[in-house]
Design a protein around this motif. Structure first.
Motif, PDB file in Angstrom:
ATOM      1  N   THR A 294       0.863  -1.257  -0.006  1.00  0.00           N
ATOM      2  CA  THR A 294       0.053  -0.093   0.024  1.00  0.00           C
ATOM      3  C   THR A 294       0.968   1.170  -0.038  1.00  0.00           C
ATOM      4  OG1 THR A 294      -1.781  -1.116   1.071  1.00  0.00           O
ATOM      5  CG2 THR A 294      -1.946   1.226   1.206  1.00  0.00           C
TER       6      THR A 294
ATOM      7  N   PRO B 101      -6.930   3.473   0.631  1.00  0.00           N
ATOM      8  CA  PRO B 101      -6.020   4.477   1.263  1.00  0.00           C
ATOM      9  C   PRO B 101      -5.117   4.036   2.163  1.00  0.00           C
ATOM     10  CG  PRO B 101      -8.412   5.279   0.904  1.00  0.00           C
ATOM     11  CD  PRO B 101      -8.400   3.630   0.905  1.00  0.00           C
ATOM     12  N   VAL B 102      -3.904   4.558   2.405  1.00  0.00           N
ATOM     13  CA  VAL B 102      -2.929   4.218   3.460  1.00  0.00           C
ATOM     14  C   VAL B 102      -3.606   4.419   4.704  1.00  0.00           C
ATOM     15  CG1 VAL B 102      -0.764   4.967   4.280  1.00  0.00           C
ATOM     16  CG2 VAL B 102      -1.025   4.685   1.889  1.00  0.00           C
TER      17      VAL B 102
ATOM     18  N   HIS C 146       1.449   9.940   0.338  1.00  0.00           N
ATOM     19  CA  HIS C 146       0.646   9.237   1.263  1.00  0.00           C
ATOM     20  C   HIS C 146       0.511   9.958   2.770  1.00  0.00           C
ATOM     21  CE1 HIS C 146      -0.354   6.115  -1.685  1.00  0.00           C
ATOM     22  NE2 HIS C 146       0.796   5.513  -1.350  1.00  0.00           N
TER      23      HIS C 146
ATOM     24  N   GLU D 173      -1.690  12.949   2.457  1.00  0.00           N
ATOM     25  CA  GLU D 173      -3.183  12.683   2.461  1.00  0.00           C
ATOM     26  C   GLU D 173      -3.433  12.285   3.625  1.00  0.00           C
ATOM     27  OE1 GLU D 173      -6.147   9.958  -0.028  1.00  0.00           O
ATOM     28  OE2 GLU D 173      -3.943   9.413   0.025  1.00  0.00           O
TER      29      GLU D 173
END
Length: 254
Positions: free
Chosen positions: A132, A141-142, A174, A177
């Motif tokens: 991931t 999503p991470v 990541h 985010e």
């Protein structure tokens, strides 16, 4: 390089194959019961008592999500090979986020399973996490995979250590985010995923906040993250009036 041939993807594929081997032939207990009014019918329950039969997606969802199996561990072992592949493909969509899946693992007491089974689960989680982090557009999503892994293992340390060791733009994107997803809850001293029945939510929240404050700013600056996000991460490291009276506190003017 073909995305399916990356080291992270190959490791994940091996981990999924190991789950197939470790849990082949597993079934729910012959005397397992469920509520036919709310969970499903006898015919569906009977499928869990036959090994290796592929379940339809709705039955798979109701099975991992049910909180009241007599032997949740046996049920989880029965579905785990199919369930794991559905997870990594992004086909599992819990109402309240992937932390719910982590708590399903906890209800199954997977760390107390025979050594070869618990080792297969550990490697699956680690391999999925590494994959991931390496994917530019992962199926899940991470921050959701992290919540699952943290809840399932009752710790954040190994997952954050793996992330911190990665020094590349994908991992940093990541992080940007995730930080944007987390900052609101962390500023309210809350864990940024549902943890109402977790025993160590405060411990996880404290560790995540400290890691983010220590580790994120330099890497987010390199990603040209919004200045306001950087200020909010800084505020997470403050307490009391130092946080609330800061001009960058979200409600400072009200």
């Amino acid at each position: 390089m073909n995305p399916d041939d990356t080291p992270a993807r190959l490791r994940l594929d091996r981990a999924l194959d190991c789950l197939d081997v470790a849990f082949r032939g597993m079934t729910a207990r012959i005397d397992e019961t469920q509520c036919d009014c709310h969970w499903g019918c006898e015919e569906e329950l009977a499928q869990l008592k036959v090994p290796d039969v592929v379940l339809d997606p709705d039955l798979l969802r109701r099975t991992w999500d049910a909180p009241d199996w007599n032997d949740h561990g046996a049920v989880l072992r029965r579905i785990l090979p199919q369930f794991a592949r559905a997870l990594v493909s992004g086909l599992v969509e819990p109402v309240f986020g992937m932390a719910e899946v982590g708590r399903s693992f906890v209800r199954g007491h997977w760390r107390q399973w025979p050594a070869h089974q618990s080792a297969a689960v550990w490697e699956f989680l680690r391999a999925w996490w590494a994959h991931t982090l390496a994917e530019s557009d992962p199926a899940v999503p991470v921050y959701e995979v992290l919540a699952l892994c943290a809840e399932a293992s009752a710790t954040l340390s190994p997952w954050l250590n793996t992330w911190e060791a990665l020094e590349d733009r994908v991992a940093d994107r990541h992080l940007t985010e995730a930080a944007a997803h987390w900052e609101y809850d962390l500023l309210g001293d809350e864990l940024p995923w549902g943890a109402w029945d977790s025993d160590n939510a405060d411990e996880l929240r404290t560790e995540l906040a400290a890691w983010l404050v220590r580790h994120a700013p330099v890497r987010l600056q390199a990603q040209d993250a919004p200045e306001e996000l950087l200020h909010r991460i800084r505020l997470i490291g403050l307490t009391g009036p130092a946080r609330w009276e800061d001009p960058h506190w979200p409600n400072h003017r009200y």
